[in-house]
Design a protein around this motif. Structure first.
Motif, PDB file in Angstrom:
ATOM      1  N   ARG A   7     -37.057 -76.569  17.251  1.00  0.00           N
ATOM      2  CA  ARG A   7     -36.336 -76.915  18.830  1.00  0.00           C
ATOM      3  C   ARG A   7     -35.009 -76.333  18.888  1.00  0.00           C
ATOM      4  N   LEU A   8     -34.665 -75.809  19.852  1.00  0.00           N
ATOM      5  CA  LEU A   8     -33.411 -75.481  20.316  1.00  0.00           C
ATOM      6  C   LEU A   8     -32.688 -76.149  21.230  1.00  0.00           C
ATOM      7  N   LEU A   9     -31.769 -76.769  21.389  1.00  0.00           N
ATOM      8  CA  LEU A   9     -31.006 -77.436  22.444  1.00  0.00           C
ATOM      9  C   LEU A   9     -30.011 -76.783  22.837  1.00  0.00           C
ATOM     10  N   CYS A  10     -29.942 -76.441  24.138  1.00  0.00           N
ATOM     11  CA  CYS A  10     -29.093 -75.643  24.803  1.00  0.00           C
ATOM     12  C   CYS A  10     -28.216 -76.573  25.636  1.00  0.00           C
ATOM     13  N   LEU A  11     -26.609 -76.162  25.472  1.00  0.00           N
ATOM     14  CA  LEU A  11     -25.534 -76.869  26.053  1.00  0.00           C
ATOM     15  C   LEU A  11     -24.899 -75.737  26.834  1.00  0.00           C
ATOM     16  N   PRO A  12     -24.799 -76.586  28.266  1.00  0.00           N
ATOM     17  CA  PRO A  12     -24.163 -75.425  29.493  1.00  0.00           C
ATOM     18  C   PRO A  12     -22.629 -75.504  29.210  1.00  0.00           C
ATOM     19  N   HIS A  13     -22.135 -74.467  29.915  1.00  0.00           N
ATOM     20  CA  HIS A  13     -20.640 -74.165  30.232  1.00  0.00           C
ATOM     21  C   HIS A  13     -20.238 -75.219  31.136  1.00  0.00           C
ATOM     22  N   ALA A  14     -18.766 -75.124  31.458  1.00  0.00           N
ATOM     23  CA  ALA A  14     -18.165 -75.984  32.298  1.00  0.00           C
ATOM     24  C   ALA A  14     -18.785 -75.869  33.707  1.00  0.00           C
ATOM     25  N   PRO A  35     -27.818 -79.630  12.177  1.00  0.00           N
ATOM     26  CA  PRO A  35     -28.611 -78.770  12.992  1.00  0.00           C
ATOM     27  C   PRO A  35     -29.021 -77.564  11.925  1.00  0.00           C
ATOM     28  N   ALA A  36     -30.198 -76.895  12.135  1.00  0.00           N
ATOM     29  CA  ALA A  36     -30.660 -75.806  11.315  1.00  0.00           C
ATOM     30  C   ALA A  36     -29.674 -74.605  11.451  1.00  0.00           C
ATOM     31  N   VAL A  37     -29.200 -74.452  12.899  1.00  0.00           N
ATOM     32  CA  VAL A  37     -28.029 -73.314  13.131  1.00  0.00           C
ATOM     33  C   VAL A  37     -27.298 -74.117  14.139  1.00  0.00           C
ATOM     34  N   LEU A  38     -26.007 -73.537  14.138  1.00  0.00           N
ATOM     35  CA  LEU A  38     -25.016 -73.779  15.315  1.00  0.00           C
ATOM     36  C   LEU A  38     -24.917 -72.701  15.869  1.00  0.00           C
ATOM     37  N   PHE A  39     -25.299 -72.189  17.222  1.00  0.00           N
ATOM     38  CA  PHE A  39     -24.824 -71.062  17.817  1.00  0.00           C
ATOM     39  C   PHE A  39     -23.699 -71.292  18.807  1.00  0.00           C
ATOM     40  N   VAL A  40     -22.624 -70.499  18.706  1.00  0.00           N
ATOM     41  CA  VAL A  40     -21.346 -70.815  19.463  1.00  0.00           C
ATOM     42  C   VAL A  40     -21.146 -69.656  20.203  1.00  0.00           C
ATOM     43  N   SER A  41     -21.056 -69.537  21.610  1.00  0.00           N
ATOM     44  CA  SER A  41     -20.983 -68.499  22.518  1.00  0.00           C
ATOM     45  C   SER A  41     -19.829 -68.585  23.237  1.00  0.00           C
ATOM     46  N   ASP A  75     -39.552 -85.011  14.006  1.00  0.00           N
ATOM     47  CA  ASP A  75     -38.782 -84.361  12.442  1.00  0.00           C
ATOM     48  C   ASP A  75     -38.710 -82.782  12.682  1.00  0.00           C
ATOM     49  N   ARG A  76     -39.037 -82.127  13.561  1.00  0.00           N
ATOM     50  CA  ARG A  76     -38.876 -80.785  13.594  1.00  0.00           C
ATOM     51  C   ARG A  76     -37.562 -80.515  13.423  1.00  0.00           C
ATOM     52  N   PRO A  77     -36.890 -79.391  12.782  1.00  0.00           N
ATOM     53  CA  PRO A  77     -35.669 -78.785  12.668  1.00  0.00           C
ATOM     54  C   PRO A  77     -35.116 -78.613  13.987  1.00  0.00           C
ATOM     55  N   LEU A  78     -33.795 -78.835  14.192  1.00  0.00           N
ATOM     56  CA  LEU A  78     -33.183 -78.698  15.708  1.00  0.00           C
ATOM     57  C   LEU A  78     -31.961 -77.807  15.510  1.00  0.00           C
ATOM     58  N   ALA A  79     -31.905 -76.716  16.126  1.00  0.00           N
ATOM     59  CA  ALA A  79     -30.893 -75.897  16.249  1.00  0.00           C
ATOM     60  C   ALA A  79     -30.187 -76.269  17.574  1.00  0.00           C
ATOM     61  N   ILE A  80     -28.757 -75.776  17.943  1.00  0.00           N
ATOM     62  CA  ILE A  80     -28.018 -75.851  18.953  1.00  0.00           C
ATOM     63  C   ILE A  80     -27.300 -74.626  19.446  1.00  0.00           C
ATOM     64  N   PHE A  81     -27.443 -74.437  20.800  1.00  0.00           N
ATOM     65  CA  PHE A  81     -26.749 -73.290  21.265  1.00  0.00           C
ATOM     66  C   PHE A  81     -25.845 -73.857  22.297  1.00  0.00           C
ATOM     67  N   GLY A  82     -24.797 -73.474  22.289  1.00  0.00           N
ATOM     68  CA  GLY A  82     -23.649 -73.895  23.231  1.00  0.00           C
ATOM     69  C   GLY A  82     -22.941 -72.660  23.775  1.00  0.00           C
ATOM     70  N   HIS A  83     -22.771 -72.561  24.979  1.00  0.00           N
ATOM     71  CA  HIS A  83     -21.813 -71.593  25.614  1.00  0.00           C
ATOM     72  C   HIS A  83     -20.691 -71.985  26.268  1.00  0.00           C
ATOM     73  N   SER A  84     -19.345 -71.434  25.787  1.00  0.00           N
ATOM     74  CA  SER A  84     -18.012 -71.846  26.359  1.00  0.00           C
ATOM     75  C   SER A  84     -17.859 -73.300  26.216  1.00  0.00           C
ATOM     76  N   MET A  85     -17.802 -74.235  27.077  1.00  0.00           N
ATOM     77  CA  MET A  85     -17.412 -75.424  26.824  1.00  0.00           C
ATOM     78  C   MET A  85     -18.699 -76.256  25.940  1.00  0.00           C
ATOM     79  N   GLY A  86     -19.897 -75.697  26.082  1.00  0.00           N
ATOM     80  CA  GLY A  86     -21.248 -76.258  25.510  1.00  0.00           C
ATOM     81  C   GLY A  86     -21.012 -75.641  23.961  1.00  0.00           C
ATOM     82  N   ALA A  87     -20.157 -74.757  23.516  1.00  0.00           N
ATOM     83  CA  ALA A  87     -19.866 -74.301  22.250  1.00  0.00           C
ATOM     84  C   ALA A  87     -19.345 -75.322  21.653  1.00  0.00           C
TER      85      ALA A  87
END
Length: 254
Positions: free
Chosen positions: A25-32, A118-124, A89-101
């Motif tokens: 799974r990939l959880l995406c977090l929005p910007h401000a 998290p499986a991977v933390l993506f910070v954008s 139980d599936r791995p969870l990765a996180i993608f956040g842009h700006s404030m979301g990072a």
């Protein structure tokens, strides 16, 4: 503390495309000022191989009648809490842009404390959390706040010209700017999982050097990807960003 319900989970976490058989799974977090729908194209492109989830913060779109949350820490606490509402139980990765990072970093810290990093933390589009700039966009008047949004090209310019819509969205945007501009990295060691940082080479909110500071936030692998463009470089480089996500999650998505 009461246990969050599935209804609370669905309020906070949006799923645009069903992918129950996806191994990751990939959880995406929005910007401000952003909303879950910003990530609809990501969901469309990555599903069904990766199940894409997107957080919907209070104070916008269908949650506009709810009070906004005033700090990054509290927002991370709330999302962390609702993630526990559904057994998965599936791995969870996180993608956040700006404030979301930055929010993603705080959420990752909470998940690591639970023993489920998290499986991977993506910070954008965001500098490392230990770097600091004195920013006061949240203190500007409405015209000043709109000017900031236009300069970053992160909000539909048609919306910025509609006074009625502006009145609805500016309080949430101002609150988000306050939350991120008053954030300070708390005490604590680095994460253990991999971090992938993505940045535009002409981003006014973070230099490439400031983005490199994310390397200090993990004892694991660190990758930096630099793209041509400004703060919303990812709009022009969607396919390349999706490729980075897919490659980084390949071990979990096979």
């Amino acid at each position: 503390m009461t246990v969050p319900t599935n209804a609370e989970y669905d309020l906070w976490i949006r799923r645009f495309h069903q992918a129950p058989d996806a191994p990751v799974r990939l959880l995406c977090l929005p910007h401000a000022g952003g909303s879950a729908s910003f990530y609809f194209p990501v969901s469309a492109a990555l599903s069904p191989r990766i199940e894409v989830l997107a957080a919907q913060y209070p104070g916008r779109q269908d949650r506009r009648a709810e009070p906004s949350i005033g700090t990054v820490a509290e927002l991370a606490d709330r999302i962390h809490r609702v993630l526990g509402a559904v057994e998965d139980d599936r791995p969870l990765a996180i993608f956040g842009h700006s404030m979301g990072a930055t929010l993603g970093f705080e959420l990752a810290r909470r998940l690591e404390a639970d023993g489920r990093p998290p499986a991977v933390l993506f910070v954008s589009g965001r500098r490392g959390p230990a770097t600091h700039r004195e920013e006061t966009v949240h203190l500007r008047d409405d015209d000043g706040l709109v000017a900031e949004l236009k300069s970053l090209s992160g909000t539909n310019t048609a919306l910025l010209g509609d006074e009625e819509i502006l009145r609805m969205i500016l309080p949430a945007i101002r609150n988000d700017y306050r939350a991120i501009e008053t954030y300070r990295r708390p005490e604590g060691g680095p994460l253990t999982g991999p971090i992938v940082a993505l940045i535009g080479d002409d981003d006014v909110k973070s230099t490439v050097e400031e983005a490199k500071a994310w390397a200090e936030e993990t004892s694991g692998a660190f990758t930096l990807r630099v793209f041509p463009g400004g703060h919303f470089y990812l709009a022009a480089h969607q396919q390349a960003v999706l490729a980075e996500i897919t490659d980084a999650l390949a071990a979990h998505a096979s």
